[in-house]
Design an enzyme around this catalytic site. Structure first.
Site, PDB file in Angstrom:
ATOM      1  N   ARG A  62      -1.952  23.250  17.450  1.00 58.50           N
ATOM      2  CA  ARG A  62      -1.884  22.531  16.077  1.00 58.50           C
ATOM      3  C   ARG A  62      -3.210  21.286  16.382  1.00 58.50           C
ATOM      4  NH1 ARG A  62       3.701  20.450  15.211  1.00 58.50           N
ATOM      5  NH2 ARG A  62       4.386  22.028  17.064  1.00 58.50           N
ATOM      6  N   GLU A  99       9.362  18.465  24.044  1.00 62.86           N
ATOM      7  CA  GLU A  99      10.730  18.032  23.304  1.00 62.86           C
ATOM      8  C   GLU A  99      11.489  19.512  23.426  1.00 62.86           C
ATOM      9  OE1 GLU A  99      10.368  16.973  19.318  1.00 62.86           O
ATOM     10  OE2 GLU A  99      12.514  16.171  19.282  1.00 62.86           O
TER      11      GLU A  99
HETATM   12  O1  LIG Z   1       4.729  15.225  23.223  1.00 61.61           O
HETATM   13  P1  LIG Z   1       5.654  16.525  23.372  1.00 61.61           P
HETATM   14  O2  LIG Z   1       6.822  16.718  23.674  1.00 61.61           O
HETATM   15  O3  LIG Z   1       4.769  17.344  24.831  1.00 61.61           O
HETATM   16  O4  LIG Z   1       5.079  17.377  22.205  1.00 61.61           O
HETATM   17  C1  LIG Z   1       4.128  17.627  21.382  1.00 61.61           C
HETATM   18  C2  LIG Z   1       3.700  18.801  21.374  1.00 61.61           C
HETATM   19  O5  LIG Z   1       4.388  19.852  20.847  1.00 61.61           O
HETATM   20  C3  LIG Z   1       3.860  20.523  19.684  1.00 61.61           C
HETATM   21  O6  LIG Z   1       3.058  21.841  20.258  1.00 61.61           O
HETATM   22  P2  LIG Z   1       4.049  22.852  20.659  1.00 61.61           P
HETATM   23  O7  LIG Z   1       4.084  22.918  22.181  1.00 61.61           O
HETATM   24  O8  LIG Z   1       5.152  23.246  19.942  1.00 61.61           O
HETATM   25  O9  LIG Z   1       2.717  24.260  20.203  1.00 61.61           O
HETATM   26  P3  LIG Z   1       2.022  24.642  19.060  1.00 61.61           P
HETATM   27  O10 LIG Z   1       1.063  23.488  18.552  1.00 61.61           O
HETATM   28  O11 LIG Z   1       1.441  25.698  19.721  1.00 61.61           O
HETATM   29  O12 LIG Z   1       3.232  25.233  17.941  1.00 61.61           O
HETATM   30  C4  LIG Z   1       2.751  19.528  19.229  1.00 61.61           C
HETATM   31  O13 LIG Z   1       1.733  20.222  18.493  1.00 61.61           O
HETATM   32  C5  LIG Z   1       2.521  18.919  20.460  1.00 61.61           C
HETATM   33  O14 LIG Z   1       1.044  19.580  21.097  1.00 61.61           O
HETATM   34  N1  LIG Z   2       9.862  17.053  16.417  1.00 60.06           N
HETATM   35  C1  LIG Z   2       8.422  17.504  16.177  1.00 60.06           C
HETATM   36  N2  LIG Z   2       7.786  17.847  15.405  1.00 60.06           N
HETATM   37  C2  LIG Z   2       6.620  18.573  15.266  1.00 60.06           C
HETATM   38  N3  LIG Z   2       6.071  18.543  16.589  1.00 60.06           N
HETATM   39  C3  LIG Z   2       6.625  18.380  17.452  1.00 60.06           C
HETATM   40  N4  LIG Z   2       6.249  18.600  18.914  1.00 60.06           N
HETATM   41  C4  LIG Z   2       7.304  18.196  19.662  1.00 60.06           C
HETATM   42  N5  LIG Z   2       8.085  17.635  19.120  1.00 60.06           N
HETATM   43  C5  LIG Z   2       8.008  18.076  17.509  1.00 60.06           C
END
Ligand SMILES: O=P(O)(O)OC[C@H]1O[C@H](OP(=O)(O)OP(=O)(O)O)[C@H](O)[C@@H]1O
Ligand SMILES: Nc1ncnc2[nH]cnc12
Length: 173
Positions: A62, A99
């Site tokens: 994202r 998370e």
């Molecule tokens: O601060 P953190 O606890 O590390 O979480 C934040 C990350 O989590 C989500 O990505 P995700 O890994 O879900 O991947 P995606 O964007 O491919 O869905 C979001 O887009 C951040 O990159």
């Molecule tokens: N709660 C949340 N919503 C969207 N993106 C996330 N990445 C990690 N935690 C998230």
């Protein structure tokens, strides 16, 4: 005219128990789908950094559209920091926790010269694991961390404390 923070607040959607029980998921795809909001967000993410960066790094997945929007609007290039196994070698790899699980980020380090100033961009800062791993990759590549910008910071998850660098958040909740 609305600020990027106002547009984020108005357009983002919250989904309980996604992708797993206990997580309140903040979905920014409605912001990406709105041309005015996407442009305002790209400009506000980059604004504090002026001309102090050479390239924009987006974190999969994202962070990609946000980094690409900044790169296109400022005439800069973009780096893809990807999940494991998606980039052809040679790559640098970093494990991290987030998370809802653990993952691996990778970066192709031979694209730009040492000392290149990199602005790291992602949509959400939660625990900070993702951004911290990206920072380790940038430094391991021999590049300079010019700054870090996220659209949305989830303050209760304490990500800012885990990251050893200043972070610009457009909206903190
Ligand atoms: O601060 P953190 O606890 O590390 O979480 C934040 C990350 O989590 C989500 O990505 P995700 O890994 O879900 O991947 P995606 O964007 O491919 O869905 C979001 O887009 C951040 O990159
Ligand atoms: N709660 C949340 N919503 C969207 N993106 C996330 N990445 C990690 N935690 C998230």
């Amino acid at each position: 005219m609305s600020s990027a923070a106002d547009l984020l607040r108005a357009l983002m959607r919250e989904t309980p128990d996604f992708p797993e029980p206990g997580v309140l998921f903040r979905d920014l795809t409605p912001v990406l789908a709105d041309g005015v909001a996407l442009a305002a967000l790209a400009d506000e993410l980059a604004a504090p950094f002026g001309d102090a960066y050479d390239v924009v790094a987006g974190l999969e997945a994202r962070g990609f559209p946000l980094a690409a929007a900044i790169a296109a609007r400022t005439g800069r290039g973009m780096l893809l920091v990807r999940k494991a196994g998606k980039l052809p070698g040679p790559v640098l790899s970093e494990d991290y926790g987030l998370e809802y699980g653990t993952d691996v980020l990778e970066l192709r380090a031979d694209l730009l010269p040492a000392g290149t100033r990199v602005l790291v961009v992602d949509d959400v800062l939660a625990t900070g694991g993702t951004v911290a791993a990206a920072h380790r990759l940038i430094r391991a590549a021999g590049w300079t961390l010019a700054g870090t910008a996220v659209a949305l910071e989830l303050a209760e998850l304490g990500g800012r404390a885990r990251v050893d660098a200043t972070i610009h958040a457009v909206l903190t909740v």
